[in-house]
Design a protein around this motif. Structure first.
Motif, short mmCIF file in Angstrom:
data_model
loop_
_atom_site.label_atom_id
_atom_site.label_comp_id
_atom_site.label_asym_id
_atom_site.label_seq_id
_atom_site.Cartn_x
_atom_site.Cartn_y
_atom_site.Cartn_z
N SER A 36 -4.50 -7.44 -10.11
CA SER A 36 -3.64 -6.68 -9.97
C SER A 36 -4.10 -5.74 -8.33
N GLN A 39 -3.25 -8.26 -6.31
CA GLN A 39 -1.31 -7.60 -6.24
C GLN A 39 -1.08 -6.94 -5.20
N GLN A 43 0.64 -7.00 -1.76
CA GLN A 43 2.18 -5.82 -1.63
C GLN A 43 2.76 -6.83 -1.89
N ILE A 44 2.98 -8.00 -3.43
CA ILE A 44 2.84 -8.69 -4.65
C ILE A 44 3.29 -8.11 -5.78
N GLN A 45 4.41 -8.21 -5.97
CA GLN A 45 4.53 -6.95 -7.73
C GLN A 45 5.94 -8.30 -8.07
N GLU A 46 4.91 -9.48 -8.67
CA GLU A 46 5.73 -10.27 -9.69
C GLU A 46 4.55 -10.10 -10.24
N GLN A 47 5.04 -10.21 -11.77
CA GLN A 47 5.12 -10.12 -13.04
C GLN A 47 4.40 -11.40 -13.50
N THR A 48 4.65 -12.03 -13.61
CA THR A 48 4.59 -13.41 -13.67
C THR A 48 3.38 -13.75 -13.10
N LEU A 49 2.56 -13.42 -12.22
CA LEU A 49 1.54 -13.69 -11.52
C LEU A 49 0.60 -13.01 -11.76
N SER A 50 0.81 -11.90 -12.94
CA SER A 50 -0.28 -11.06 -13.93
C SER A 50 -0.20 -12.08 -15.19
#
Length: 89
Positions: A36, A39, A43-50
Motif C-alpha cells: 500500500s 501504491q 498512485q496505482i490503486q489496483e486491488q489485485t496488486l495488494s
C-alpha cells in the motif's frame, strides 16, 4: 471440574490460537502495508496488486510454519487428553 481448571484450559487454548494466527496474519499485514505504501507513492490503486502478494506470503508461511502449527495443536490436545482423568475424578 473446578473453575480454575476451566480458566486454565481456556487460557491455554486462547494463547495457542493467538500464536498460530499471528504466525499466519502478521507477515501478510506487513506485506500489505509495504504494497500500500508503494501504491500510494506510485498512485496505482489496483486491488489485485495488494491481494496477490498477501495471499502468496500467507501460503508460504503456512508451508514453512505448518510443522510448528501442527505441533502446537498436538501439544494442546495432548494436554487436554492428559487432563481428562483429573477433571473427572
Amino acid at each position: 471440574m473446578t473453575p480454575e481448571q476451566t480458566v486454565d484450559l481456556i487460557g491455554q487454548a486462547v494463547l495457542t490460537i493467538i500464536a498460530m494466527v499471528s504466525v499466519l496474519i502478521v507477515p501478510g499485514m506487513v506485506v500489505g502495508l509495504v504494497v500500500s505504501i508503494i501504491q500510494s507513492a506510485t498512485q496505482i490503486q489496483e486491488q489485485t496488486l495488494s491481494f496477490f502478494p498477501r495471499l502468496l506470503i500467507t501460503l508460504l508461511m503456512l508451508i514453512f510454519a505448518g510443522h510448528w502449527l501442527l505441533r502446537q495443536v498436538m501439544e494442546l490436545f495432548d494436554m487436554l487428553f492428559l487432563s481428562i482423568p483429573g477433571t473427572i475424578g
